[in-house]
Design a protein around this motif. Structure first.
Motif, short mmCIF file in Angstrom:
data_model
loop_
_atom_site.label_atom_id
_atom_site.label_comp_id
_atom_site.label_asym_id
_atom_site.label_seq_id
_atom_site.Cartn_x
_atom_site.Cartn_y
_atom_site.Cartn_z
N ARG A 219 0.83 -1.20 0.00
CA ARG A 219 0.00 0.00 0.00
C ARG A 219 0.87 1.26 0.00
N LEU A 220 1.90 1.28 0.86
CA LEU A 220 2.79 2.44 0.90
C LEU A 220 3.61 2.55 -0.38
N ASP A 221 3.95 1.42 -0.97
CA ASP A 221 4.73 1.44 -2.20
C ASP A 221 3.94 2.12 -3.32
N THR A 222 2.66 1.80 -3.41
CA THR A 222 1.82 2.39 -4.45
C THR A 222 1.57 3.88 -4.18
N ARG A 223 1.36 4.23 -2.93
CA ARG A 223 0.98 5.61 -2.60
C ARG A 223 2.15 6.54 -2.33
N VAL A 224 3.29 6.00 -1.86
CA VAL A 224 4.39 6.86 -1.44
C VAL A 224 5.70 6.51 -2.13
N TYR A 225 6.19 5.26 -1.98
CA TYR A 225 7.54 4.92 -2.41
C TYR A 225 7.74 5.05 -3.91
N SER A 226 6.86 4.48 -4.70
CA SER A 226 7.02 4.55 -6.16
C SER A 226 6.84 5.97 -6.70
#
Length: 142
Positions: A117-124
């Motif tokens: 979830r964080l990868d989609t919204r923040v990290y990427s």
């Protein structure tokens, strides 16, 4: 305006580098959402303290590279290689944002865990912004 963008890009690399060094020193804050997990909930990998410190150090070096290319820090005899290194870094960040088509990036197939979830919204998205800032600092249009 461009100086602000370059400064922010470099500062974000510094923050990420220091965050990884904090984890390497044993810090636990927000550590659970930093590693992708398999379907059974087990971590995909277990980074060592030395590996995490190496990533932190590399991120600090990325901050310096952006600052050198943007002219924020002086580099005696700044060679042409720093621009090419910046372009390579930007390409690597773009590749990270796209992902491995499995566990990380915009095109991942596994999801549902806190990391995904964080990868989609923040990290990427952050990787895309860092790629753009790094490339702009390395090869300014004006």
């Amino acid at each position: 305006m461009t100086t602000l963008a370059y400064t922010l890009t470099s500062a974000i690399f510094v923050i990420l580098g220091l965050w990884h060094l904090y984890w390497a020193a044993g810090g636990k804050l927000a550590h659970g959402a930093a590693i992708p997990t398999r379907q059974d909930g087990s971590p995909l990998f277990r980074p060592s303290a030395a590996g995490t410190a190496a990533v932190g150090t590399a991120l600090l070096a990325c901050a310096a590279l952006v600052a050198f290319n943007a002219g924020l820090l002086p580099l005696a005899g700044a060679a042409r290689w720093t621009r090419w290194a910046g372009a390579a870094l930007a390409l690597g960040l773009l590749a990270r944002a796209i992902g491995d088509f499995g566990y990380v990036g915009f095109f991942k197939r596994k999801g549902g865990d806190p990391f995904a979830r964080l990868d989609t919204r923040v990290y990427s998205p952050l990787c895309l912004l860092l790629a753009a800032g790094t490339l702009a600092a390395s090869w300014p249009l004006a």
